[in-house]
Design an enzyme around this catalytic site. Structure first.
Site, short mmCIF file in Angstrom:
data_model
loop_
_atom_site.label_atom_id
_atom_site.label_comp_id
_atom_site.label_asym_id
_atom_site.label_seq_id
_atom_site.Cartn_x
_atom_site.Cartn_y
_atom_site.Cartn_z
N ASP A 324 40.00 26.82 56.45
CA ASP A 324 40.03 28.09 57.16
C ASP A 324 41.50 28.50 57.27
O ASP A 324 42.40 27.69 57.14
CB ASP A 324 39.40 27.93 58.55
CG ASP A 324 39.16 29.27 59.24
OD1 ASP A 324 39.42 30.32 58.62
OD2 ASP A 324 38.73 29.25 60.41
N ASP A 585 37.86 21.45 61.87
CA ASP A 585 38.05 20.87 63.20
C ASP A 585 37.05 21.40 64.22
O ASP A 585 37.16 21.13 65.40
CB ASP A 585 39.47 21.13 63.70
CG ASP A 585 39.80 22.62 63.78
OD1 ASP A 585 38.92 23.46 63.47
OD2 ASP A 585 40.95 22.95 64.15
N ASP A 589 31.74 22.41 61.38
CA ASP A 589 32.36 21.89 60.17
C ASP A 589 31.83 20.51 59.78
O ASP A 589 32.16 20.02 58.69
CB ASP A 589 33.89 21.77 60.37
CG ASP A 589 34.57 23.13 60.39
OD1 ASP A 589 34.19 23.99 59.58
OD2 ASP A 589 35.46 23.33 61.24
N ASN A 653 46.76 -14.12 28.18
CA ASN A 653 47.11 -15.54 28.25
C ASN A 653 45.86 -16.42 28.33
O ASN A 653 45.76 -17.46 27.68
CB ASN A 653 48.00 -15.80 29.46
CG ASN A 653 49.44 -15.37 29.21
OD1 ASN A 653 49.84 -15.18 28.08
ND2 ASN A 653 50.20 -15.21 30.28
N ASN A 678 48.05 -19.57 37.02
CA ASN A 678 47.37 -18.46 37.68
C ASN A 678 48.06 -18.09 38.99
O ASN A 678 48.27 -16.91 39.31
CB ASN A 678 45.91 -18.84 37.92
CG ASN A 678 45.08 -17.67 38.40
OD1 ASN A 678 45.17 -16.57 37.87
ND2 ASN A 678 44.27 -17.90 39.42
N ASP A 682 50.28 -14.58 39.80
CA ASP A 682 49.77 -13.71 40.88
C ASP A 682 50.88 -13.27 41.84
O ASP A 682 50.78 -12.21 42.45
CB ASP A 682 48.69 -14.45 41.70
CG ASP A 682 47.33 -14.39 41.02
OD1 ASP A 682 47.15 -13.56 40.12
OD2 ASP A 682 46.46 -15.19 41.41
#
Length: 836
Positions: A324, A585, A589, A653, A678, A682
């Site tokens: 609006d 708001d 709505d 890999n 691993n 990471d």
């Protein structure tokens, strides 16, 4: 715990208050605290979604990890301890990150929590809805959500929307009274339910049922209700399925072939499981949670609070924003410019009656009445309020009954059309009255002239009511139209530039306004929107869904839109291929906020709007939203970086490791070495949430594309494997490495290459022209240093590594640099062919 007064709707309010140990003035703070312990929080959740223990336990719940832990018992005890320590360290790192993320989000949600007005300690207090207890006496007005199941003590022109509970689309009138004990919930007109909201009127009610004991709570627990899955969540799920399918195929094939070649079954089984841990995206949920929570924290600094983390992706990919004009394009500070009679002349009588109407209204707070009360103050001595018919979105008017010297007067204010429909005459300058039909053309002409100048114009009417002391809607008839109230709301400074920046960022603003098309055209023209690309509510009402679908993308301004048309417009825009955001708001709505891909409200919104929103702005300003949107895009970009990392070097890999195990007489890496690889790969990826994002990645909306991710995985996973096999050749044919040296050499190359390639694929630019985040650089350097040193230490021998000659490290450096260069070239070709 059981709640009292099971048949409370069939009992008088006084009896229910007595059973609840309460009064019309509610509870004391001490009583409320005791009942909160007795009945628990007024929430549909059984408790915190995540406890510290459950978060910690969740790091180890993967079936593959649990099987691996069980299988290690069958192998070497030292290896079992090493694998257990690696899993524990990895889990603790994930727990630390995810716990921080969870705490941050909880803090943000507390900023925008919904509160209810209750009697506590003999005064009105606003308290969090979760702290409401049976016996609390709540005060409700239009826009409020009943915080629990309540019995009405008293009410005035009260209507509630119960669609969420009963499916009934029309508002239900509510009032105090007694209802038969056998009446079903939909027929209990003296009860206000959790999950519904007040459309109009006011009420005082006593809370009887809270939390899961409410009618809404019972339904929620049966259906296990949850929000609809977003496009981002669907993408993550599909990506996880893709990797899991590839993992399952590879692991079964590798285990089967190792058994076929008569290799030790336990070792082959552990190797296959360790590969599965490396291949599965077990960090994906944690990385995404961390990334989104970091993004939400950054957005909060920009005055944008995210209620639902998954909505950040939709926020970043939003290409249409509906709003609006009031408070979005304008300052939101409404000023009364003039009080005019029916002939367009300044009128003290219009000002007096308007002031009385606004002063005596007791519904929801609104800028119109605030503007009238804040303007010129006429002399109202001797007047008193008798009664009121509150404003609602069906009548679009507000009527109060006032009296002076024993004579009553009804005063009605509201939308011009809705005021005129209850008038039979018009008072013109000088005090004379004429028939409404004779003056209608002149009234509409003046209304149009004011609207074309950008003013918001309301009508005001009155009726002498003699000795009348109580009124209802039926009394709104045969009134006399008195004149106009003319309001202005200035444009925000720099709004045109903000709209232009949004457009450059790929977001098209569409205005959905209740104002007439003259006023809407005026304001849209001032901010650079095309006022000729307009569609009005009356036109929308006669259009089919198909016709509307073909029209919505061509329209900039929707004027005279009825509340029930907003959701229809949002749905049409979504079906037209847009990711739609909606800022709202107000009471009307809520449905549009639910329908939008991103529901956006403000902290000052009514309860029902704030509850329906995914994102809450702490300031209703497009500039604030623009900043938050860019933060959302940064979050999405960093999330995709992890996905790309998981599908390139890491995946390559593990794929190479699987292939090597088929052609070599020994396992290329032992299970404990796979787990260590691993863990180390990471570490840099866990810092990605704080990484810098290139400007071009936030300039336009982006969407999750699983096909693009699959192609990325195939291209860069293959490149990674090529250089892995090159390393195998160097180790076996040049170095003639023993199994221990081979494993040390490939461990060094695979971890370093995976860490370095992160710096390449995190950007679409040449990687030296895009500055990584400091934590990513620090983590990468730390991992590279640790990997280079490890084979030459006692810990390295514990892991089964053997020292390597120095010249091999030079060869590894050459391979990694060549790999990075080759990946850089492939990246530019890939993005060019994908036209990105």
């Amino acid at each position: 715990m059981d709640h009292p007064a099971d048949l409370f709707w069939s009992l008088p309010p006084e009896e229910v208050l007595r059973q609840l140990g309460s009064t019309h003035r509610g509870l004391t703070s001490a009583e409320a605290a005791g009942r909160l312990k007795q009945y628990g929080p007024n929430s549909l959740k059984r408790g915190p979604r995540f406890t510290t223990f459950s978060l910690l336990l969740g790091q180890f719940k993967s079936p593959i990890i649990l099987i691996l832990l069980a299988a290690t018992v069958l192998g070497d005890p030292v290896d079992a301890v090493i694998i257990l320590v690696i899993i524990l360290v990895s889990g603790l790192l994930g727990f630390w990150q995810e716990k921080s993320a969870t705490d941050a989000v909880a803090g943000l949600l507390a900023i925008v929590q919904i509160k209810a007005t209750v009697w506590r300690d003999g005064v009105n207090q606003d308290i969090p809805v979760d702290d409401i207890v049976p016996g609390d006496v709540v005060l409700l007005n239009a826009g409020n959500m009943p915080p629990a199941d309540c019995l009405i003590i008293e009410s005035k022109d009260l209507f509630a929307d119960e669609a969420t509970l009963t499916g009934e689309t029309y508002p239900v009138e509510k009032e105090a009274g007694l209802i038969s004990a056998g009446t079903l919930p939909g027929g209990r007109t003296n009860v206000l339910y959790m999950g519904t909201h007040v459309i109009s009127g006011a009420a005082t009610a006593v809370v009887v049922k809270t939390g899961s004991s409410t009618e809404f709570g019972k339904i929620s627990s049966r259906l296990k209700l949850r929000p609809a899955e977003t496009e981002f969540e669907r993408g993550v799920r599909r990506f996880g399925y893709l990797l899991m399918e590839v993992t399952l195929i590879l692991v079964l094939a590798i285990f089967g072939i190792n058994v076929f070649f008569k290799r030790p079954i336990i070792e082959a089984f552990l190797f296959s499981l360790a590969l599965a841990v490396g291949l599965t995206p077990q960090l994906l949920p944690a990385i995404i949670s961390i990334n989104l929570s970091h993004g939400a924290s950054r957005m909060a600094k920009k005055k944008v609070v995210v209620k639902r983390l998954a909505s950040i992706e939709n926020f970043g990919s939003m290409n249409v924003l509906c709003a609006d004009k009031t408070g979005t394009l304008t300052e939101g500070v409404v000023l009364l410019d003039a009080a005019l009679d029916a002939d367009g002349k300044d009128s003290g009588k219009v000002l007096l009656l308007a002031y009385l109407n606004s002063l005596y209204e007791s519904g929801f707070a609104n800028p119109i009445d605030q503007a009238v009360r804040s303007g010129r103050k006429p002399d109202i001595s001797g007047y008193e309020k008798l009664d009121e018919v509150p404003y609602d979105f069906i009548r679009k008017r507000l009527t109060v009954l006032a009296a002076k010297d024993g004579l009553s007067i009804m005063i009605t204010k509201g939308a011009l059309e809705n005021v005129l429909e209850v008038c039979s005459s018009v008072e013109i300058s000088g005090g004379a009255s004429v028939n409404i039909d004779d003056a209608l053309d002149g009234i509409n002409t003046r209304y149009r002239e004011l609207s074309e100048r950008g003013f918001r114009t309301l009508g005001i009417a009155y009726k002498e009511a003699g000795s009348l002391r109580v009124i209802n809607r039926e009394h709104e008839k045969a009134m006399t139209f008195l004149g106009f109230l003319v309001f202005s709301d200035r444009l925000k400074e720099g709004i045109s530039a903000t709209i232009s920046r949004l457009k450059q960022a790929g977001v098209e603003l569409k205005i959905i306004s209740g104002d007439n098309h003259f006023a809407a055209a005026n304001i849209s023209g001032q901010v650079g929107l095309d006022g000729t690309r307009m569609l009005s509510g009356p036109d929308i009402s006669v259009m089919s869904d198909e016709a509307l679908l073909g029209k919505v993308n061509e329209v900039d301004v929707f004027a005279q839109v009825e509340p029930n048309q907003k959701e229809r417009l949002i749905t049409a825009l979504k079906k037209a291929g847009n990711v739609v955001g909606y800022i709202g708001d107000g009471i009307n709505d809520a449905s549009a906020l639910h329908a939008a891909d991103v529901g956006i409200s403000v902290d000052t919104a009514v309860d029902v709007a704030k509850d329906a929103a995914d994102i809450v702005l702490l300031e209703k300003d497009l500039a604030v939203l623009e900043d938050g949107m860019r933060e959302g895009r940064m979050t999405f970009a960093n999330t995709l970086k992890y996905v790309f990392m998981a599908t390139s070097a890491n995946f390559g890999n593990m794929f190479s490791m699987a292939g090597a195990s088929l052609i070599m007489p020994f396992l290329p890496l032992l299970p404990k070495q796979v787990m260590l690889t691993n863990l180390l790969t990471d570490l840099p990826e866990m810092t990605i949430a704080a990484d810098n994002v290139d400007r071009e990645l936030v300039e336009k909306p982006r969407r999750w594309d699983i096909k693009f991710i699959r192609n990325f995985m195939l291209v860069f996973g293959l490149i990674s494997s090529i250089f892995d096999f090159l390393t195998f050749g160097v180790l076996l044919l040049i170095l003639h490495a023993s199994p221990e040296q081979f494993r040390a050499g490939w461990f060094i190359e695979s971890v370093i290459s995976a860490s370095v390639i992160v710096l390449v694929i995190r950007t679409r630019r040449f990687f030296l022209r895009s500055r990584p985040g400091k934590y990513l650089i620090m983590a990468t350097l730390l991992v590279v240093a640790a990997v280079l040193v490890l084979p030459y230490t006692g810990i390295g021998s514990l892991f089964g590594f053997a020292p390597l000659p120095a010249y091999f490290l030079v060869i590894v450096a050459a391979i990694v640099l060549t790999y990075a260069g080759f990946a850089e070239i492939a990246k530019h070709i890939f993005y060019k062919r994908m036209k990105l």
